[in-house]
Motif scaffolding. Structure first.
Motif, PDB file in Angstrom:
ATOM      1  N   LEU A   5       5.000 -19.398   0.773  1.00 34.15           N
ATOM      2  CA  LEU A   5       3.643 -20.149   0.923  1.00 34.15           C
ATOM      3  C   LEU A   5       3.127 -20.249   2.311  1.00 34.15           C
ATOM      4  CD1 LEU A   5       4.204 -22.746  -1.675  1.00 34.15           C
ATOM      5  CD2 LEU A   5       2.669 -20.835  -1.994  1.00 34.15           C
ATOM      6  N   PHE A   6       3.919 -20.480   3.341  1.00 33.40           N
ATOM      7  CA  PHE A   6       3.507 -20.330   4.875  1.00 33.40           C
ATOM      8  C   PHE A   6       3.085 -18.899   5.155  1.00 33.40           C
ATOM      9  CE2 PHE A   6       5.035 -18.858   8.827  1.00 33.40           C
ATOM     10  CZ  PHE A   6       4.346 -19.759   9.696  1.00 33.40           C
ATOM     11  N   GLY A   7       3.860 -17.994   4.765  1.00 29.27           N
ATOM     12  CA  GLY A   7       3.372 -16.666   4.921  1.00 29.27           C
ATOM     13  C   GLY A   7       2.047 -16.203   4.192  1.00 29.27           C
ATOM     14  N   PHE A   8       1.961 -16.804   3.017  1.00 29.39           N
ATOM     15  CA  PHE A   8       0.704 -16.485   2.332  1.00 29.39           C
ATOM     16  C   PHE A   8      -0.471 -17.108   3.036  1.00 29.39           C
ATOM     17  CE2 PHE A   8      -2.107 -18.160  -0.995  1.00 29.39           C
ATOM     18  CZ  PHE A   8      -2.811 -16.867  -1.656  1.00 29.39           C
ATOM     19  N   LEU A   9      -0.648 -18.322   3.500  1.00 33.55           N
ATOM     20  CA  LEU A   9      -1.559 -19.170   4.224  1.00 33.55           C
ATOM     21  C   LEU A   9      -1.875 -18.419   5.398  1.00 33.55           C
ATOM     22  CD1 LEU A   9      -0.671 -22.728   3.347  1.00 33.55           C
ATOM     23  CD2 LEU A   9      -2.564 -21.285   2.235  1.00 33.55           C
ATOM     24  N   LEU A  10      -0.810 -18.095   6.187  1.00 33.59           N
ATOM     25  CA  LEU A  10      -1.120 -17.906   7.710  1.00 33.59           C
ATOM     26  C   LEU A  10      -1.105 -16.107   7.735  1.00 33.59           C
ATOM     27  CD1 LEU A  10      -0.739 -18.032  10.549  1.00 33.59           C
ATOM     28  CD2 LEU A  10       1.660 -17.825  10.558  1.00 33.59           C
ATOM     29  N   PHE A  11      -0.328 -15.327   7.200  1.00 31.32           N
ATOM     30  CA  PHE A  11      -0.687 -13.665   7.172  1.00 31.32           C
ATOM     31  C   PHE A  11      -1.470 -13.256   6.082  1.00 31.32           C
ATOM     32  CE2 PHE A  11       3.675 -14.731   8.710  1.00 31.32           C
ATOM     33  CZ  PHE A  11       3.557 -14.637  10.126  1.00 31.32           C
ATOM     34  N   VAL A  12      -1.459 -13.824   4.663  1.00 25.89           N
ATOM     35  CA  VAL A  12      -2.209 -13.232   3.871  1.00 25.89           C
ATOM     36  C   VAL A  12      -3.731 -13.605   3.895  1.00 25.89           C
ATOM     37  CG1 VAL A  12      -2.552 -12.749   1.276  1.00 25.89           C
ATOM     38  CG2 VAL A  12      -0.308 -12.893   2.427  1.00 25.89           C
ATOM     39  N   ILE A  13      -3.746 -14.875   4.177  1.00 30.25           N
ATOM     40  CA  ILE A  13      -5.386 -15.426   4.173  1.00 30.25           C
ATOM     41  C   ILE A  13      -5.805 -15.557   5.504  1.00 30.25           C
ATOM     42  CG2 ILE A  13      -6.688 -17.356   3.651  1.00 30.25           C
ATOM     43  CD1 ILE A  13      -4.998 -17.850   1.236  1.00 30.25           C
ATOM     44  N   LYS A  14      -4.992 -16.235   6.569  1.00 28.40           N
ATOM     45  CA  LYS A  14      -5.713 -16.307   7.673  1.00 28.40           C
ATOM     46  C   LYS A  14      -5.688 -15.156   8.627  1.00 28.40           C
ATOM     47  CE  LYS A  14      -6.967 -19.398  11.140  1.00 28.40           C
ATOM     48  NZ  LYS A  14      -8.083 -20.298  10.850  1.00 28.40           N
ATOM     49  N   PHE A  15      -4.744 -14.411   8.773  1.00 27.90           N
ATOM     50  CA  PHE A  15      -4.735 -12.933   9.266  1.00 27.90           C
ATOM     51  C   PHE A  15      -5.436 -12.110   8.734  1.00 27.90           C
ATOM     52  CE2 PHE A  15      -1.284 -14.221  12.289  1.00 27.90           C
ATOM     53  CZ  PHE A  15      -1.950 -15.280  12.961  1.00 27.90           C
ATOM     54  N   ARG A  16      -5.735 -12.132   7.358  1.00 27.12           N
ATOM     55  CA  ARG A  16      -6.156 -11.324   6.452  1.00 27.12           C
ATOM     56  C   ARG A  16      -5.619 -10.016   6.424  1.00 27.12           C
ATOM     57  NH1 ARG A  16     -12.876 -12.075   8.261  1.00 27.12           N
ATOM     58  NH2 ARG A  16     -12.837 -14.234   7.746  1.00 27.12           N
ATOM     59  N   LEU A  17      -4.241 -10.210   6.317  1.00 30.01           N
ATOM     60  CA  LEU A  17      -3.586  -8.900   5.864  1.00 30.01           C
ATOM     61  C   LEU A  17      -3.404  -8.729   4.409  1.00 30.01           C
ATOM     62  CD1 LEU A  17      -0.649  -9.674   8.514  1.00 30.01           C
ATOM     63  CD2 LEU A  17      -2.489  -7.984   8.768  1.00 30.01           C
ATOM     64  N   GLY A  18      -3.808  -9.426   3.617  1.00 31.49           N
ATOM     65  CA  GLY A  18      -3.711  -9.175   2.244  1.00 31.49           C
ATOM     66  C   GLY A  18      -2.113  -9.240   1.718  1.00 31.49           C
ATOM     67  N   PHE A  19      -1.986  -8.832   0.462  1.00 33.75           N
ATOM     68  CA  PHE A  19      -0.663  -8.929  -0.002  1.00 33.75           C
ATOM     69  C   PHE A  19      -0.195  -7.432   0.678  1.00 33.75           C
ATOM     70  CE2 PHE A  19      -2.382 -11.355  -3.255  1.00 33.75           C
ATOM     71  CZ  PHE A  19      -1.392 -12.507  -3.122  1.00 33.75           C
TER      72      PHE A  19
END
Length: 295
Positions: free
Chosen positions: A121-135
């Motif tokens: 969930l931390f990676g989802f919020l930071l990398f997927v959403i905040k940094f916009r890397l997506g899945f």
């Protein structure tokens, strides 16, 4: 004589208890491995290892998931190894004994005890959403790098500390810098334990599921293995494409799978995952034994 026999009796009884416990652990381990191998090996074939998955009809394989697992593991190690190696050397040889170092060690212990789903969930919020890397593979690799840092740092630090301090003092007495002693003497001597820590982290990456569901995704995108341009979304080397690993595939097949041979796919995938971990373990042990013979 009675006073002498009592310690001997207690020692023998304690040894018997230890033998029973060890035998039980070995029996359970062999039973688990045997169950996975016997149940999964009959379904492993070249078609199963190279063909794409199918969630509608029977006969699907794990070719893309197998490649994704290896590729994601390689990127995760590429990110985490330099960070963990530098941090462990600093903690073992250079870090002062103060509250900052204590805070760092406490933070590592807390991070190592976090459930994988929380890290996901931390990676989802930071990398997927905040940094916009997506899945994507990159989001999953960065998340697993954070997840494996405590294990790698701790194992490498212990390996370095286990080397006798006399070697460091002898090197410094000869006028060699501390870094040269660490690089040329201590690290090579501790390489066997360091490799063991890397093996443990590799197995942890290959078997991780919860953290990757929220970061690398649950879908295996169509890959063109003739396209090796890492900037193309259809390329197998593209780090920004979603990537379902074998572990995630096993979870998805058992929870959402509707194919008639879901049980066979799950059993075969589990056996392949087990063989991958065993391969890394045996290869590392072979290199360690070969190095020890040369020394």
């Amino acid at each position: 004589m009675k006073n002498k026999s009592r310690p001997q009796f207690a020692d023998r009884a304690f040894k018997i208890i230890l033998y029973i416990i060890v035998s039980l652990v070995v029996f359970l381990l062999c039973g688990l491995l045997g169950y996975i191998i016997i149940g999964g090996v009959p379904y492993i074939s070249w078609h199963f290892l190279t063909s794409g998955s199918n969630y509608v009809h029977a006969g699907g394989g794990i070719g893309i998931q197998l490649f994704n697992s290896i590729y994601l593991t390689a990127i995760t190690l590429l990110i985490s190894l330099p960070l963990s190696f530098g941090a462990s050397i600093w903690l073992a040889e250079y870090a002062p004994d103060n509250w900052i170092t204590g805070l760092i060690r406490t933070s590592l212990e807390v991070l190592s005890s976090l459930p994988s789903i929380v890290v996901g969930l931390f990676g989802f919020l930071l990398f997927v959403i905040k940094f916009r890397l997506g899945f994507s593979i990159l989001a999953g690799s960065l998340t697993l790098a954070f997840f494996n840092l405590p294990l790698l740092i701790r194992s490498t630090e212990i390996a370095i500390r286990n080397i006798s301090e006399n070697q460091m003092h002898a090197g410094l007495a000869l006028g060699i810098s501390r870094w040269e002693v660490v690089k040329n003497i201590i690290v090579p001597e501790a390489s066997a334990e360091i490799i063991t820590g890397i093996i443990l982290s590799t197995g942890r990456i290959l078997g991780e599921t919860a953290a990757l569901i929220y970061t690398a995704g649950q879908s295996a995108s169509l890959i063109d293995f003739s396209n090796w341009n890492p900037l193309s979304i259809t390329s197998p080397l593209c780090p920004l494409r979603p990537a379902e690993t074998i572990a995630v595939h096993i979870w998805k097949i058992n929870t959402e799978g509707t194919v008639p041979d879901a049980g066979k796919i799950s059993a075969g995938s589990a056996a392949v995952l087990l063989f991958m971990v065993l391969f890394f373990d045996l290869a590392a042990r072979y290199s360690i034994n070969k190095r020890n013979k040369k020394n």
